[in-house]
Design an enzyme around this catalytic site. Structure first.
Site, short mmCIF file in Angstrom:
data_model
loop_
_atom_site.label_atom_id
_atom_site.label_comp_id
_atom_site.label_asym_id
_atom_site.label_seq_id
_atom_site.Cartn_x
_atom_site.Cartn_y
_atom_site.Cartn_z
N SER A 6 0.86 -1.08 0.15
CA SER A 6 0.09 -0.13 -0.05
C SER A 6 0.94 1.34 -0.12
O SER A 6 1.63 1.52 -0.96
CB SER A 6 -0.89 -0.15 1.20
OG SER A 6 -1.89 0.73 1.15
N ASP B 78 -10.20 -5.47 -3.32
CA ASP B 78 -9.56 -4.54 -2.39
C ASP B 78 -10.30 -3.37 -2.55
O ASP B 78 -10.39 -2.68 -3.81
CB ASP B 78 -8.05 -4.27 -3.14
CG ASP B 78 -7.16 -3.39 -2.44
OD1 ASP B 78 -7.88 -2.39 -1.75
OD2 ASP B 78 -6.11 -3.39 -2.26
N HIS C 216 -7.26 -6.05 0.78
CA HIS C 216 -6.26 -5.22 0.91
C HIS C 216 -5.30 -5.38 2.19
O HIS C 216 -4.36 -5.11 2.64
CB HIS C 216 -6.58 -3.79 1.13
CG HIS C 216 -5.59 -2.55 1.05
ND1 HIS C 216 -5.09 -2.40 -0.24
CD2 HIS C 216 -5.03 -1.69 1.88
CE1 HIS C 216 -3.96 -1.57 -0.09
NE2 HIS C 216 -3.83 -1.04 1.39
#
Length: 286
Positions: free
Chosen positions: A153, A230, A264
């Site tokens: 991320s 996600d 995620h």
């Protein structure tokens, strides 16, 4: 004896035949005490080992990766030291640093801030590319010429920019659900305007999609895994298509894997971390 550059061991746990440790030190770049995690594979007892740096995402500390990703068995198998720093300076008492989860504490974005009141402490880019590797190489049995970088991320963004901004420094790079084009997404725009100011031309040096367009260093094989379910992909925070388009234009090899059903979280990272460590081992142990 190696100079300890005043490291304090916070914890040490036998793990995968080696040791998972956490240390604290006084950072010169960040002007505060910082913790980082280091996994020492069994091989480190007798040999110098390459180092993979792991950069975590928003809200994380050095703990998330070492307790949730399940990286240690593969790192032990391939003889790789893994270093996982924190994601921002801590305890700097800057007004506003704890107001939101996506800016300030836990959200350093791997940039060197140029704006007040952040510029004195929020220098995560220099910390992870310069100060931390020097510290690690001075204190642990590393081969300084063999390092790589990986992240998730915000940390995937960090990993990509570290590799693209320093041609040849990192032997491999990979990322899980990286923020690929921060200039064009809400997270990036919030962080960059706060840390770097309103002149968007200063943001470009920290945007992987922009950097990939002008990259001309040694071949860099990029591996990216992205969960198809996600929520931040559908919210246009990650924008992998923008990066992939620029990489194919500039002939930078990218393996991009869209993984059906994955989100995620660290459950996603745990599911594919072995592939990433294998990718890094191919270049680190060549």
């Amino acid at each position: 004896m190696r100079s300890d550059m005043s490291l304090t061991q916070v914890s040490s746990n036998k793990c995968a035949g080696g040791f998972q440790k956490v240390f604290e030190h006084d950072s010169t770049e960040l002007k505060c005490k910082m913790k980082f995690a280091v996994f020492l594979p069994p091989k480190a007892e007798t040999d110098k080992c390459p180092v993979m740096y792991w950069l975590s995402g928003l809200t994380c500390t050095e703990q998330n990766f070492i307790t949730k990703a399940g990286s240690q068995l593969a790192a032990a198998e391939h003889g790789i030291i893994i270093v996982a720093p924190d994601t921002s300076p801590r305890g700097c008492n800057i007004e506003g640093e704890d107001e939101s989860w996506d800016f300030g504490t836990g959200a350093g974005f791997y940039v060197d801030a140029t704006e007040d009141p952040w510029k004195t402490n929020y220098r995560m880019y220099s910390y992870v590319t310069e100060e931390l590797p020097k510290l690690i190489n001075a204190n642990f049995p590393t081969d300084p010429d063999r390092m790589s970088v990986c992240g998730h991320s915000m940390g995937g963004h960090g990993a990509l920019i570290c590799a693209l901004k320093n041609p040849g420094k990192y032997k491999a790079v990979s990322a899980f659900a990286p923020i690929c084009n921060p200039m064009q997404c809400p997270w990036g725009q919030k962080a960059f305007s706060g840390y770097l100011g309103s002149d968007r031309s200063t943001w470009e040096v920290y945007d992987a999609t922009v950097l990939a367009g002008s990259y001309s260093g040694p071949q860099l094989d990029i591996l990216i895994d992205q969960g198809r379910d996600d929520q931040f992909l559908s919210a246009s925070q990650l924008l992998p298509d923008n990066l992939i388009a620029v990489c194919s234009e500039n002939k930078i090899p990218v393996v991009f894997r869209l993984q059906p059903g994955y989100d995620h979280s660290y459950f996603f990272i745990y599911s594919f971390i072995n592939d990433h460590i294998k990718h890094h081992a191919k270049y680190l142990n060549a």
